[in-house]
Design a protein around this motif. Structure first.
Motif, PDB file in Angstrom:
ATOM      1  N   UNK A  11       0.830  -1.203   0.000  1.00 40.39           N
ATOM      2  CA  UNK A  11       0.000   0.000   0.000  1.00 40.39           C
ATOM      3  C   UNK A  11       0.863   1.251   0.000  1.00 40.39           C
ATOM      4  N   UNK A  12       0.193   2.402  -0.096  1.00 41.13           N
ATOM      5  CA  UNK A  12       0.900   3.689  -0.102  1.00 41.13           C
ATOM      6  C   UNK A  12       0.757   4.419   1.229  1.00 41.13           C
TER       7      UNK A  12
ATOM      8  N   UNK B  56       9.893  -7.842   2.130  1.00 36.48           N
ATOM      9  CA  UNK B  56      10.597  -6.599   1.810  1.00 36.48           C
ATOM     10  C   UNK B  56      10.094  -5.999   0.494  1.00 36.48           C
ATOM     11  N   UNK B  57      10.249  -4.678   0.343  1.00 38.66           N
ATOM     12  CA  UNK B  57      10.015  -4.075  -0.973  1.00 38.66           C
ATOM     13  C   UNK B  57      10.896  -4.779  -1.993  1.00 38.66           C
ATOM     14  N   UNK B  58      10.398  -4.892  -3.211  1.00 45.23           N
ATOM     15  CA  UNK B  58      11.102  -5.693  -4.200  1.00 45.23           C
ATOM     16  C   UNK B  58      12.321  -4.985  -4.767  1.00 45.23           C
ATOM     17  N   UNK B  59      12.398  -3.684  -4.625  1.00 41.46           N
ATOM     18  CA  UNK B  59      13.533  -2.947  -5.202  1.00 41.46           C
ATOM     19  C   UNK B  59      13.624  -1.596  -4.511  1.00 41.46           C
TER      20      UNK B  59
ATOM     21  N   UNK C  14       2.604   5.145  -4.952  1.00 40.75           N
ATOM     22  CA  UNK C  14       1.322   4.518  -5.261  1.00 40.75           C
ATOM     23  C   UNK C  14       1.271   3.087  -4.735  1.00 40.75           C
ATOM     24  N   UNK C  15       0.065   2.590  -4.483  1.00 35.03           N
ATOM     25  CA  UNK C  15      -0.100   1.197  -4.088  1.00 35.03           C
ATOM     26  C   UNK C  15       0.218   0.292  -5.269  1.00 35.03           C
ATOM     27  N   UNK C  16       0.501  -0.955  -4.969  1.00 35.46           N
ATOM     28  CA  UNK C  16       0.866  -1.892  -6.031  1.00 35.46           C
ATOM     29  C   UNK C  16      -0.366  -2.584  -6.588  1.00 35.46           C
TER      30      UNK C  16
ATOM     31  N   UNK D 186       4.718   1.622   4.227  1.00 37.37           N
ATOM     32  CA  UNK D 186       4.282   1.550   2.829  1.00 37.37           C
ATOM     33  C   UNK D 186       5.389   0.894   2.017  1.00 37.37           C
ATOM     34  N   UNK D 187       4.998   0.100   1.043  1.00 35.15           N
ATOM     35  CA  UNK D 187       5.984  -0.573   0.201  1.00 35.15           C
ATOM     36  C   UNK D 187       6.270  -1.994   0.640  1.00 35.15           C
TER      37      UNK D 187
END
Lengths: 469, 469, 469, 469
Positions: free
Chosen positions: D171-172, D190-193, D201-203, D230-231
């Motif tokens: 989410x954001x 974890x965040x992918x990158x 923005x949300x994914x 977020x992320x």
């Protein structure tokens, strides 16, 4: 002698006809002559008695030059080259192959390069409302609209040899197919049922199996005419050896008694509610319990009573029907639909559009032409202006500021003060005669001149002689 | 014995009346009883025969508690405190001083602090549509709407001693002025002319000099009732010694024969054009030259012929008038106007709104109550749903998802499949009796249950017993 | 030899200049020559170094015919007569009398009768965007826009003897006042303050007392030129003995570094947020308690820290500034503002607009001209198309389908496939040389021809020789 | 002693916490205490230093009643029963089965009958913005928003045993997952990158194969808390033996430095254009020929010069950056996003909402409470009003007329006259102390009282004691 005039007209070319019409002072007479020339040698009275709205008719002339000058493929090419023709707006590319009808418009401007490429590959071209590009078509239609009392429109169709551009269908207009170049094989079929006689809407595309046998099967050649009423199914196909160019002149879209009746009954009911308390009385408290579709099978004496009251009220409606006001509502729509008149050189010189005011040698020449009580004036066309009552006020609606492009301009009107209505009515009824400004039934000379100046500036009237400054 | 029931009702308080109504299974009967209580001791039949839509009537009861519980200034205060009341939307502040009528709404929310300040300075307060905030008013109006077959609305008026909040005027609705607290001096005047009898629109504010002498001049006290038809001018002024609180219950706005006739004639003409070619035939080419206001003084035989044709067509219209379908158009509007029903505890327990499905102890209890062929069902109200034909399809319109706030929700309907229409009609006509799902005239048990489930989920029906899972 | 070319150009009439330009293959060169002719004998380089955007300049030529052919009052009169000129849209009627500025437009079409009446009574006439009606003005402006790299516009002003049509004011554009007929007394004043140097918006009308003393006070005669930058106040008044006609050619509206910077910083911030997590980190929880106008006087170390972080981030922004992409955003706006090119006969014959496809003798002639790998192609103008990157995709924006009427058409573009971008770039950079289709850096011959056909059909390129079928 | 207070808070139930908070006069302190209670026993300072925006944290409490009273499935059921919950607006029905995520909302109102049917069939329920229906959630969020300086929102999720309602996604917003009933198995990744760290923005929904291995894999039980920034990708699945109810409290949507920078740079550039003529100077005539994506590979010294000028201008921007004004732009958005405060009984009794003005015994009691110079006043909340400069004028923005429904009301503000700004600023900065009206820095007593009355009527301030009349 009408016969003679008719004959005289009939042998003329379009150019000659148009010159001749210039000498006729009454635009309604001009319209009638133009129409006679189009359907010649079919006489007008029998046509409207036996054919119009009743059956198709085919006029074979064996004179390929009869309609010459009205439109041509060369003109089509010139328009593509010089005017901003847009696919989908002014031009449709269509095909009808193996029973399948397609529209193939790309986006954007239709340049000859692309358009002729479509044509060469077997597509038909339909130019919509060519009057926006062709002054001659504009002139002819603007004259004819006074014959029909209903908008006269047109489309042009160019079809490559051996092809057909449209599926069989019927339209919602009276159609005059005027063959301009080449030839085309036409088949016309009866309406399929009583309900489709003089239909309100155009049909979808039909399959060949839907439409029975043709009642007319002819090859139209240049100079020939085919008329058929709305509701008659038709299809035209080019022979293998010739292309076809025709223009279809149309009229009487939404111009039926029923269309007028909508305006009449709406207005009648409005007046009935104002004047007759029976219309303002409340409905029965319980009517929803025995009326309506869910109760329609009920035997209930209240139903009879209710239905009978509705019938009583409907029977009263004609007493309140303001037919003339409703006609004016219809007329206002028509005036908005109208093409603006094409002026002759004489008309131009004596109207605001050509008023002898111009810039010469560094200054304005012949300024402020004087309208005096001696000035003779006349409407530019019988139907170019109309007094309509809008509730309390009276407005003069007029066509002279309309555009060649359908409804590009808003409806044009100006309010007519109470002290001017008699004078405007007098002017309208005096047509086609000129009257002096001094003879207008107004209260004062000042009023007469002010009114004449207003009408002159709106382009509604012209003068017998060019104005002098 | 109606007389007895009436008497029984009449001496009851509102609370008791509402309890009593709970035992009546037919909502139309409930509505009638409620209405009788309101106009008591005026008997209903003579009221509708001699007074309704004809003249004002004043009912003096000498029982200040008669309408107790319907609404009060304490409730007014509570609403200001607890609800989001907006000036201009839910509340108007007005004054009428020295013949000048003013509206004094500030922007934003109406909090007691500001509202009572206006009141103390002599302004009147009008709460619009109190049914959005008061459940009792909502309940009463939702019952009454079935009596009127037309939307029942209300406004509440609170006026400080010695003041008047509104100029003399007439309204476009039937008005029942129910005095709740204090007293008010009312003067009612005849319509000023035949045209203003049962008017379609409300009047502007009048000067005292416009309205003549009152035909009714009374002081309404708490418990009293004043009725006057639309078109009767009225003004109410507080005496110096007492404030006034009243609620005006209204109905029959745009509910006249003429309002229905608009739907009838529009639909009739549409059908006539489909079925009768006379309506589809074209107008005469030249009709604009002799018809219309500018030609109305012309003597022209064509005018007679034209007018006579219009008359002929109008005379044919009743043959095509689809009265039941037009009533359905009107009914659809009414169903959209309706307040949703207020359910009794029993109704709640047997309908989707109170279906015995709830969250208990960490899980859903009594899930998926089973509707079986033995389940007995019934509409929640006689008028809470209605089958209407929309051209080809049949829809069921319903009020149960409406909002307490006027037109806050879109009209609610669902399409009824052809195989279900008989069953829905059967259900509607069976009201107020329960019928078993098994008795619905459908093709299969599956169909019967599916239909019942649909109606149950939309909140249109309830069951004789709470559903068991 | 530039000097010589300049001289050569300078003594020529406009017609001769236009013919000369036809022999120059590079449209940017043409633009430069046209501009030199306009400001002749002022040399271009010093003009742009010392005068442009800095101060007014007055060029006295003593050659009343110098600008002949560009526009005239006779043309003005013709346009009124033949084109649909609308008051308020295409023409303004103005006056400035006793310090009072008025606009006097009636509604509707501006016919000579009315327009010259206004003129005779002392009103000034301003024709807006005469390029829509005058092909010469269109041609001149469409050439000049490539000199400015910014839209070139124009208005025409006709003023009666002894009058002034406008109050003193300044504009937001660079103005070239080209005197066409008669004479006019001009006064030009310095900007009133530093803030009004090169202003972003035009000024309101000033009083004479607001503007100080003129820095230039001259009488412009036919053939003379007056230039002044945006922000310089000016007023022009006719002498009692002569009318005045001038055209003001304008450019550089919203074409400043700041206008470009808006696109740069917006895009820079967007990229920074994508690429630099510092920009994505949350604000301090409590920043609203010490930042903002209400806290701006607080001594709080957190304020310093906060401001310093903002400064750090701003300092990072240039690293993310996509200047070329931002320039493309600006270029896209410019291409939408551009006039479409006016083609020479040669260009017409070798482009889609004049492609040798036409209708002759009942059939399409010279159909489907073949583009082959040998065909030599070239952009029609240096600036008639531009590759712009829109995020992921690349589009080719072009001016050739624009209208003579400002923004009448939507921005025109087509997506360029990845495999075609090199070829389009090659074509753009090869200008003004022709290149063969075969030399386009594409993967296949089919690709090369498809791309060339697409560009040809959009009117973006023309060929060295008319296409053969 | 903060430690003690913290401990004190931590062992309390929500009800007790809320009572305690009532005794704290500063709403920012209240917000901090509330937040500490939520994350207890995690201490606040390390949380914001090490965890916030950096990594997930899981708080296991082994106290299923810790969050009791915040929300429950019984409350969920009550809301469905009593409030107008609409599918798609207030409630989503979702499922995630075999990797496929679906939303299954029917149209219309969400009644328990239908909702629980979905639940029983394995669907998850998401109630959006429960603060509109639950006063406790409203109260908690309205307190927390002052802790975050950014909107605090919430959603409630109810999931049947053994199911999952949502695909893995990020989410954001910063998310606090508060487990209320049952339990749920959560996996956080974890965040992918780098680019997806603290994303804007949300994914979209991810496949299991996209997201790698979880960094946190826990079963949340009632009373537990899970926080993730977020992320961070997350998914929660119910165990076969228990349903799950949790509320996710969120904040910091679009509350990054970059979001503020947008307002800063836009405003900075606007000021730079006003104040610095370098920004107003025109672009080079020829810049389009060497700048832009199509020229980006060109070696051209003009490119260097152009880029360097852009860089110079960007470097100047910080000098013009109106940081406080930009913060106010952001603050205005926040004040519009805010929930209105929930008043304690004491606050109610001393503010306009509960002003001791009411209707009793047929008249208004305790009318027009007098504000005098001795009256002590204070903002209702530290952040319920804010002075913001809008160009020339100063406005006071306030939250007290906001709605519980997000953005249902327009932003609320009133202009503050120049003579009142000091006094409003004084009042804001005096918070949380009461000040006397007489101490306001205005020019006159009349001014002081008028200002206090205005703020009182808008609900922005309350008084130390209930007002006396």
């Amino acid at each position: 002698d009408v016969k003679k005039a008719e004959k005289c007209v009939s042998i003329e070319s379009l150019d000659a006809v148009l010159v001749d019409l210039g000498s006729i002072s009454n635009s309604r007479e001009r319209a009638a002559k133009m129409f006679k020339w189009i359907i010649h040698p079919v006489p007008e009275a029998p046509f409207f008695r036996d054919t119009w709205e009743k059956k198709p008719i085919y006029v074979r002339r064996r004179n390929p030059d009869y309609y010459k000058g009205l439109f041509s493929t060369a003109e089509f090419d010139r328009i593509l080259r010089e005017e901003n023709v847009q696919f989908g707006v002014n031009l449709d590319v269509t095909s009808y192959t193996n029973g399948k009808r397609e529209t193939l418009n790309p986006p954007g401007r239709a340049l000859p390069f692309t358009v002729w490429d479509f044509y060469e590959s077997g597509c038909s071209l339909r130019m919509l409302n060519p009057q926006a590009f062709s002054s001659t078509v504009w002139n002819v239609l603007s004259i004819l609209q006074e014959q029909f009392g209903s908008m006269a429109g047109a489309n042009v169709y160019l079809t490559p040899p051996g092809t057909q551009g449209f599926a069989p269908h019927y339209d919602d207009i009276e159609a005059f197919v005027v063959q301009l170049e080449g030839k085309k094989h036409w088949r016309v079929y009866n309406p399929r049922s009583e309900e489709e006689v003089l239909p309100v809407f155009s049909s979808p595309n039909f399959d060949q199996s839907d439409i029975g046998k043709p009642i007319l099967d002819v090859v139209l050649e240049a100079g020939d005419l085919l008329y058929f009423p709305r509701g008659f199914i038709h299809q035209g196909r080019c022979l293998p050896d010739a292309h076809s160019l025709h223009i279809t002149i149309s009229s009487f879209q939404k111009n039926s008694w029923g269309d007028l009746m909508q305006k009449v009954v709406t207005a009648a009911l409005e007046i009935a509610m104002e004047e007759d308390v029976e219309f303002r009385k409340g409905l029965p408290l319980d009517y929803l319990t025995y009326m309506g579709v869910q109760n329609s099978d009920k035997k209930d004496p209240r139903r009879e009573k209710f239905l009978s009251q509705i019938e009583n009220l409907m029977k009263k409606l004609p007493d309140y029907a303001p037919v003339d006001a409703a006609v004016d509502q219809k007329a206002k729509d028509f005036l908005h639909d109208c093409l603006p008149p094409v002026l002759t050189p004489d008309e131009l010189a004596t109207s605001v559009q050509g008023a002898p005011v111009r810039w010469e040698d560094g200054r304005v020449k012949a300024m402020a032409p004087h309208i005096t009580t001696q000035t003779q004036i006349k409407l530019l066309r019988a139907g170019c202006a109309r007094l309509c009552s809008d509730g309390d006020a009276v407005h003069l609606y007029y066509t002279t500021d309309n555009s060649r492009v359908y409804h590009k301009e808003e409806p044009k009107s100006c309010e007519v003060q109470a002290e001017h209505t008699d004078a405007v009515e007098f002017l309208i009824h005096s047509y086609p005669s000129f009257v002096t400004v001094g003879s207008l039934p107004c209260d004062s000379t000042q009023d007469r001149i002010a009114l004449a100046e207003l009408l002159f500036e709106k382009g509604i009237i012209h003068t017998a002689e060019p104005l002098q400054s």
